[in-house]
Every structure is written in C-alpha cells, then in structure tokens.
Design a protein around this motif. Structure first.
Motif, short mmCIF file in Angstrom:
data_model
loop_
_atom_site.label_atom_id
_atom_site.label_comp_id
_atom_site.label_asym_id
_atom_site.label_seq_id
_atom_site.Cartn_x
_atom_site.Cartn_y
_atom_site.Cartn_z
N ILE A 162 0.66 -1.33 -0.36
CA ILE A 162 -0.45 -0.12 -0.07
C ILE A 162 0.96 0.95 0.53
O ILE A 162 0.92 2.23 0.86
N PRO A 163 1.70 1.58 -1.13
CA PRO A 163 2.47 2.46 -1.60
C PRO A 163 1.85 4.05 -0.88
O PRO A 163 3.11 4.49 -0.42
N SER A 164 0.62 4.42 -0.92
CA SER A 164 0.26 5.33 0.40
C SER A 164 0.30 5.80 1.42
O SER A 164 0.52 6.77 1.52
N PHE A 165 0.79 4.56 2.06
CA PHE A 165 1.51 4.30 3.44
C PHE A 165 2.69 4.07 3.73
O PHE A 165 3.55 3.81 5.01
N ILE B 287 3.19 1.62 3.19
CA ILE B 287 3.02 -0.12 3.81
C ILE B 287 3.72 -1.21 2.59
O ILE B 287 3.94 -0.85 1.75
N TRP C 192 6.28 8.98 4.01
CA TRP C 192 5.46 7.10 4.29
C TRP C 192 6.61 5.94 4.38
O TRP C 192 6.33 5.60 5.13
#
Lengths: 500, 479
Positions: free
Chosen positions: A67-70, A72, A193
């Motif tokens: 989940i690259p936006s965060f 992860i 992030w």
C-alpha cells in the motif's frame, strides 16, 4: 525463491485445496492436511539450515510494495529467534493435525481448514517485519482459533471462545492505534511515508518521550494479554479447558509465544525507554504470575486446568527473563518459550489421550492409572519431570538462565522465583501421585477394557517432542547459539534512544 | 450550452433512466426483469460517463455544479449501492407481491440526488441534491404499504426527516445571510476574515442539528431503528447505506469545506456526538436478538466511526476525508452484503430474522454462511477485510490530527471490541449451534447470488488490495 512466503502460504493453499474436497471423505481430508503440514515443516527445516549461512541480521528478506500511499510493504525476514519459533510452529502443527485424526469426528473438513489457516496466521506473525503486516497476521490468528474452540470445544465452549476473542481484541486494537501513531510520527519527522511501518526503519528512531511511554503501554497490553501475564490471564484456563486437545496444544505451544515474541521483536526495540520505565512493573507482574500460577495450580481439580495454570507460572519466567535486559535473562526467556512449547504441548497431548479413554479429567476420580497403562504413565512422568525442571531435560536450562539473569538484575526477585521451582514440583508430583500411583480407582476400573495404553499413532505425536526435550536438555547451547545474534541485537536495541 | 449539457450528462442519464424504467413497466407490466435490466443499463451508462469525466473540472449551472473526480467517486459508489440493491431485492419483493419497477425508478432518482450532492458547490444546489436523495428514501421506507410496521417507520422517517430538513435549511439560510454568498468556498473565505458572531452561532447550531439528524447521530437517531426494521429487508440495506453516504457528502461539503474556518467551534461538538453515537449504537446493538434490528443499531455505530474521519478532516488532516470516503465504500459493500444475506434468509414471506433462526446455518448452507461470516468479520474490523482497512484509515487520520481526535480514536477502537461481541455472536449461531427446527428456507436466485458475490468481492478486495481505492480517494480530493 521466496521461501518465507512459501512457508507462510503453503498451509493456506492447502486449506483452499481441502475446500474443494468432498466432506464425505474425511480420511482423505485428514491425510491431505497432514501432508500439507509436513511439507510446511520440511520447508521450515530447509529455511533453518539456510539461516546459518547468512551474514545479515535477517535472512531470506522479501520486500514488496503493498500500500504505497502509506509506505506499507510486504516485508518478511527470519533470524535465529523467529526461525526457531517458526520450526516450533510447523512441528506442533503437524503433530496437532495427526493428534486430531481420532478425536475430531464431526465437521472434519471445516476443522482442518481452520487449523491450516491458523498455521498461516502464526507463521505470518513470526516472519513479518512490517508492523501493518504483523498486525494483520496477529488478527488473522484469532478467527480460526475462535472457531476451533467454539465449534469443537467442550460444554462451555462459547463462553470461553468469546472471552478469548474479546480479551485479545481489546489489547490488539489499542496496539493498532499505537502502530498508527508510530507510523505517523515517522512520517511527521521524515516527511515521507516510506518506511513508516517498517520495523527496521523505525527501530531506534522514536525519540518522542510521550510516544515511547504510550506506545509501549499499548503494545505491552496486547502482548501481556497474549502471554498471558497476571492479571490478564483469566481467559487462559477457560480457553484451555474448553478447547479440543489440538487447540490446547497450539494455544499453549505457539499462541502464548506470540506474546513473548512480540515483546522481544516489537515492543522493546521500538520503545526501549517506555520498556525501561515499565520494567519494574513488568518484573513484579511476572513474579506474581510465577507464584500465583503455581499456587492456584496446586488446588486445581481438573487436569487441564492444572496445566493451564502451570502455563501461567512458566510463562511468567519468560516475561521475567525478557525484562532483566541482560544476556542470561533473555537467553533464558527464549529457551523457556521453546521448551514450554515442547513440554506443555506434550502434557496437553497426554491429557487429551487420557480424555479419549475416560471422557473425564477430574483428578479425584483417577488413581492407579500406571497399573493398567504403564507406557502412558511413563510418558506422562517424563513430560512432567521436564516441566518440573529436572536437570538434563530441557525445562531446566531456561528457568535456570532466567533466574541467573534475574539474580544479576535483582537478587530478591530471583529468590522469590526460585522458591517456585519447589512449588512446581509440589503441584505436578502431587497430581501425578493422585492420578497414576496407588491402587486402581473405581472409576478407572469401571472403564474396563476401554482403558487401553497409548497407540503407535499417539506415540508418533509424542516421540519428536520427547526427543527434542532430551536433546535440548543435554545441549541447550544448540539453541542458544542459534539465536545468539538475535539476542545481541535485541540487547543493543533495548538501549535508551530519548535524549541522544 | 453544449458543453454544459455534456457536463450534466451523468445526471441527465440517471433521470432519463428512471423515466425509462417507469415506461418499460407500463409497456410490459408485471415483468420484473425488464425494469431491472433497463435500470442496470442506465447505471452502466452513467458509470461510463462519470469515469469519462473523472479528469475534468467542467462546471455547469452557473458554476454551482462542478464535474470531476469527487463526483465520479461518489457517483460510482452510489451506482454500486443501487446496483447491488437492485440485484438482491426483486426475488424478495416478488415473493411478497410488491412491485420492482417502482423500486428501480425511485432508487435511480435518489442516485441523481447523490450525484447532484457530490457535484454541488453552493448551498442551494447542495440542499436540492440532499432532498432529491432523501425523499425517495421516505417512499422506500413505506414500500411494504400493507404492513403497519413499515408504514409507521415511513411516517416517523418522513416527519423527522422533514423537520430536520427544515432545521438544516434554516441554518443554511442564516449562514448565507451572514456570509453574504451561497458558494461553499466563498463562505469559507468570508468566514476566515470575520469574527464569530451570534448569527453564525445560530447557523452553526441549526446546521449541526440538521446534519446530525440526516446521518442519524446520537441523540438524533430515534427514527432509524423503526424505519429500518419496518422496511423490506433489501430496502433496509439500501437505507442504511445510500442516504448515509449521501449525508456524509453533505457533512464534508458543509463542515469540512464551507465551515472549515470555524473548525475550532464545531470539532468539540462533533467529538462528543461521535463518541456518543458509536458507544450508544454499539451498546444497544448488544441487546438486540433480532439481527435486522441489530444491524440497524450497528449502522448507528458506524456513523460514529465515519464521524471520526470528519473530526480529523476538520482538524486539518486531508486523510480524514479520504478515510471517510474509503470507509463509505467499504461500509457500502459489507453492510449491503449483510443485508443481502438476511434477504436470502427471508425467501418465504413472514420469515423472521431472529438470531435463533440462524442457528446451524453453517451446516445446512455452508457457502451462504461463509459469505455471511466474511461480511460480519469485516463489519467487526478483522483483517484482511475492507472493514479493517476502513477503520484503520479513519483512525490513522485521527491519530495524525492529534488532540481530541486521538482520544476519539481510542474510544473508536474500544467500541470496535464491543461491536466484536455482537457480530461474533451471529457467527456463533451460524456455526456453533445446532440447526433450528423448522429449518430456514434460503432463497438463491441468480440475481441474489450475483448481488451477494459483488458485495463479497468488494469486501475482500478492498481489504487485500486497498491501493486502487486509496488512489481513487486521494485523486477525488485533489483540487
């Protein structure tokens, strides 16, 4: 080859495969489940051999963006500590599956599917290096265990299973808030992030004193409930008594270790200052658990409950060792986790074997069992002495090292805990005397020919555990050397980071 | 002119679709499949138009309607909600001799309202969109017109809904008067300069009360359980999801955009409302033995979780709105899935939804029971499901926002543990109890199955691979 992913997902694939088998062929399902768990065991042994050759802290690292936006990631890695626990898990899994062949006769398909999903969850917890991924596996473990106790358990199973889930959930949900707060503090400091959920990137960077304290408190609560530490242990006896044999074995053998592992891998390295602040409290609670568990075990009338309380006492040594923050203590704590996994699993298997024949666990009704089933009595005696901590069997080394570590940290604590090694001898030997020695009790006599000795299959489930107990009893350095590097890193990471 | 029509094309398509549904029913009366097919075709066309507009920022109606990624997201979510409802409802309605065509048309009109709501940039359009979305809801609540419970629920819903609309409208008017403009962004910039005054306080109080009614926040929630319990089950599913998502769009536009400069004033109120909403919703849900009523109260609790995102957004965290949108999507799939399951259980008219009716279903209908378990685990927030990631998203935003929002985050997770008790209790009945006598008749038409499957895929996919939706959400918020 992504061997760690293979190990984690082999049981899940097996579970999916079993989903397509017809429920009308239970023995096919049983053997497929056993085969899958044996393959996973073999894979984990291969992994263990591979770790030795690796130079970095973690071997077989796998990292994929998820989940690259965060920031992860799907980040796996294994070191000596997690490697040993992974092999313990895969070993106990096939033993449990084999031990379930006889006792589980209803809804066989659902049972083995649940069990294999449980195995995937446990392995994932031990191999995750991303906090988010870790949390997901941590929660996944809950669901199949909930079903195993709730569907195949004893009379009060529903109460026990809901208590188990709610206790664990309260702790883990607060841990989720702490994970998110940690990730956000990383994002706030670095402005990105990337690495916000990565254990290796976060370790040693959390310098906010409030987060150190609150973060540790939240993680520690989740792990303390799982271990379980006093006063969060009340779910354990209920869950153990109601769970089917294999459920008890996996609960004692692996699930409790998730808590100890969590302290060593996540809570303390991430929040060393919080850990030092809370260490006196944790040590006090550990000592209370050690003494209280042993005292309560003495008065138990149910065999399973007695062993459940002995687990509370034995797991107290684990948390005591961890919070001494010295090499002996931590070595001992890890040894104690592994040995408790071998010994208590054996005891629960043995209680289960007895229950299959008597359909009772009431100590008062037993007596003179050794007369009719000498092999069973001898095996029980073996695991019992290992549990008491007889030198030469593996239970001794762990407790000894923990006490040594505790003595360095605080002689008073060591003194109080040593006293308990006598109590352990009291409740276990007293139980053994009432159940196995003397003349055959009327209850057992009434069972007549049903009271048979252990079968070859049952011996097959116990023999690997007994062999390992002897091997590690004679040569504990086999284990300590395998995780020496993990302990060294742990002790380094447990040093204060605030104000540097 | 031409461009303006193109911009409004999705809205017009939905409206035309609704009328086409009614015409198709006149041409071939009592054929349930025709209106559903027409409605689904209209939904497909609208979806295509919305996706096509995703990158634009064209405006129409004098700038009060702006197309773009936000509308596209809200519209597509609305389309999914309506489509799933249309798939699960016909069999249920047919068994009780209620028409399907009116349902399809009414849902399409409500969808038009949702699109208008998503595109609105001024107070008047916003209110028109809200009413267009809500009024079909009153009609739907009274859909079972021969059932006194349904009529009672509809009347309560209508009366309280109208009152709250009036209160909200009055607040909007006062806000307009104080700010001197009806444009949402205009209000925000007008308020930045000025001090808080009595007029503004009145506007804020009225708008907060009116919105709280619309989202059914405690203590303005009393209409929900009756309206939900009385309605036919698939319609309850829609009512618990569709109007709620729409009302949160209203909240985003009014509070997070227009009233952003007054955040310091409304955040404490919103925190208190959110804490009360989730706690009370969960505690009352605990005591319900009727699954439908339990889900009604649990939907109140979910309102509370969604408000956590609004609070975070008010405190300046863009992730708050993103969290609300993600939560809305996840909630739509999992809650509609749970209601689709209940619909399937009520294949026979008169079948109840007591917990005891579910006993032993796992043995009789394992596939249905596993789907139900997935929806319930997701509603509980167990990974790897949509519900887990949705909760994580709003909680992350709240933790980022800090201050009272963080306390709210802790209250939210403790509430999740309470909720686990009653959701898991359903699983206990499904898998751990002996089958009920007489056994429940499960309806399994192909449409119902498709609806269940779409909901399940959405629930699992949003949990395992949330990235596409996260990116859609972030894009929807990009100016």
């Amino acid at each position: 080859m992504p061997i760690l992913s293979l190990i984690i997902f082999a049981p899940l694939l097996g579970a999916l495969g079993i989903g397509f088998l017809p429920s009308s062929r239970p023995s096919l399902i049983r053997f497929v489940a056993l085969g899958v768990s044996l393959v996973t065991f073999a894979l984990s042994l291969g992994m263990l051999l591979g770790i030795r050759g690796q130079s970095g802290e973690f071997a077989f690292s796998e990292q994929l963006s998820w989940i690259p936006s965060f920031g992860i990631t799907y980040h796996l890695g294994v070191d000596g500590l997690s490697g040993a626990l992974v092999v313990l898990t895969t070993l106990l899994s096939w033993i449990c599956i084999l031990a379930s062949f006889g006792p589980i006769q209803t809804r066989v398909k659902e049972y083995f599917i649940s069990f294999l999903i449980l195995e995937t969850g446990m392995l994932g917890v031990f191999l995750s290096l991303d906090l988010f991924l870790f949390y997901i596996f941590w929660e996944i473990v809950l669901v199949p265990m909930y079903l195993i106790i709730g569907i195949w358990g004893g009379a009060d199973r529903i109460y026990a299973t809901i208590k188990f889930v709610l206790y664990t959930l309260v702790g883990s949900l607060l841990m989720l808030v702490a994970i998110l707060a940690t990730a956000f503090s990383h994002q706030a400091v670095t402005g990105s992030w990337t690495g916000a959920f990565d254990l290796l990137a976060l370790r040693g960077t959390i310098t906010d004193p409030t987060l150190q304290i609150l973060g540790f408190a939240a993680f520690a609560l989740a792990f303390a409930i799982k271990v379980p530490m006093f006063p969060f242990h009340t779910w354990l006896p209920d869950a153990h008594v109601q769970a089917p044999t294999a459920g008890s074995v996996i609960l004692a053998g692996v699930l409790l270790k998730l808590g100890g592992y969590g302290f060593i891998r996540f809570a303390i390295p991430l929040f060393p200052d919080g850990a030092h602040l809370f260490a006196p409290l944790m040590i006090a609670l550990s000592v209370i658990a050690i003494i209280y568990g042993a005292l309560v075990a003495i008065v138990q009338t149910d065999l399973k409950k007695l062993i459940a309380y002995s687990s509370v006492s034995h797991m107290g040594f684990v948390t005591l060792g961890i919070f001494t923050f010295n090499q002996q203590g931590v070595d001992g704590a890890i040894l104690q986790m592994l040995n408790h996994g071998l010994i208590t699993s054996g005891l629960f298997l043995l209680v289960g074997i007895g229950y299959e024949r008597t359909h009772d666990r009431e100590i008062a009704k037993m007596g003179g069992w050794a007369v009719r089933t000498p092999v069973y009595a001898a095996l029980f005696g073996f695991f019992l002495f290992a549990s008491v901590g007889l030198p030469g069997l593996s239970g001794f080394a762990g407790e000894f090292l923990v006490l040594l570590g505790a003595f360095i940290a605080n002689p008073m604590v060591a003194g109080a805990s040593t006293f308990v090694m006598i109590l352990a001898a009291v409740y276990l030997l007293y139980m053994y005397q009432r159940v196995f020695t003397g003349p055959l009790s009327p209850f057992l006599k009434g069972l007549g020919a049903k009271l048979t000795d252990v079968t070859p299959t049952e011996i097959l489930t116990l023999a690997p555990l007994a062999a390992l107990i002897v091997v590690f009893g004679v040569m504990p350095t086999l284990l300590t050397s395998s995780f020496a590097k993990s302990v060294e890193t742990f002790l380094m990471s447990a040093i204060s980071v605030v104000g540097q | 002119m031409n461009n303006e029509l193109l911009t409004l094309a999705p809205l017009i398509t939905v409206m035309v679709g609704a009328i086409a549904v009614l015409i198709s029913d006149m041409v071939t009366p009592n054929r349930n499949h025709a209106p559903v097919a027409v409605a689904l075709a209209a939904l497909g066309a609208t979806a295509a138009l919305l996706i096509n507009q995703g990158g634009s920022s064209a405006s129409a109606l004098g700038g009060s309607y702006v197309a773009g990624p936000f509308v596209a997201f809200i519209g597509l979510l609305g389309i999914s909600i309506v489509a799933i409802t249309l798939l699960i409802a016909p069999a249920y309605l047919a068994a009780r001799r209620y028409p399907t065509a009116e349902l399809a048309a009414t849902l399409l009109f409500a969808l038009a309202g949702a699109i208008l709501l998503g595109a609105a940039t001024d107070l008047v359009t916003l209110f028109v969109g809200l009413e267009l979305m809500v009024i079909p809801g009153y009609i739907l609540a009274g859909y079972a017109k021969r059932d006194p419970l349904s009529t009672e629920g509809a009347v309560k819903y209508f009366l309280l809904g109208s009152f709250s609309s009036a209160i909200l409208l009055f607040g909007i008017v006062v806000l307009w008067g104080v700010a001197g403009t009806s444009s949402l962004s205009g209000i925000a910039s007008a308020l930045t300069s000025g001090e808080a005054n009595a007029g503004l306080a009145v506007a804020l109080a009225l708008i907060t009360t009116g919105s709280a009614f619309k989202i059914a926040a405690v203590p303005f929630h009393y209409w929900t359980p009756d309206a939900y319990q009385g309605s036919p089950t698939p319609i309850t599913g829609y009512l618990s999801v569709g109007p709620k998502v729409g009302a949160f769009v209203l909240l985003i536009k009014l509070f997070v955009i227009a009233l952003a400069p007054l955040a310091a004033l409304w955040i404490p109120v919103m925190v208190a409302l959110a804490a009360a909403t989730m706690t009370l919703g969960n505690l009352v849900a605990l005591t319900q033995s009727n699954v439908k009523r339990m889900l009604a109260y649990s939907s109140i609790a979910h309102t509370g979780y969604l408000m956590v995102g609004i609070v975070a957004a008010g405190a300046g965290e863009a992730a708050g709105i993103a969290g609300v949108l993600f939560y809305a999507a996840a909630y739509a799939f999992m809650n509609l899935g749970a209601f689709a399951f209940l619909t399937a259980l009520q294949g026979r008219p008169g079948a109840t939804t007591q917990l005891s009716d579910l006993a032993g279903l796992g043995r009789k209908h394992p596939r249905m029971a596993i789907l139900a378990a997935i929806f319930l685990l997701s509603l509980t927030g167990i990974p790897p499901t949509a519900g887990f990631f949705a909760k994580t998203y709003v909680i992350l935003a709240a933790v980022q926002a800090g201050g009272p929002a963080t306390i709210l985050a802790v209250i939210a997770v403790l509430n999740a543990a309470i909720a686990a008790f009653y959701y898991l209790r359903v699983i206990v009945y499904l898998f751990m109890r002996d089958p009920a006598e007489p056994a429940v008749q499960v309806a399994e038409g192909p449409m119902l199955r498709a609806g269940l499957l779409i909901a399940a895929i959405g629930t699992v996919a949003l949990g395992l691979a949330p990235t596409p939706i996260i990116e859609a959400v972030i894009q929807a918020l990009a100016k």
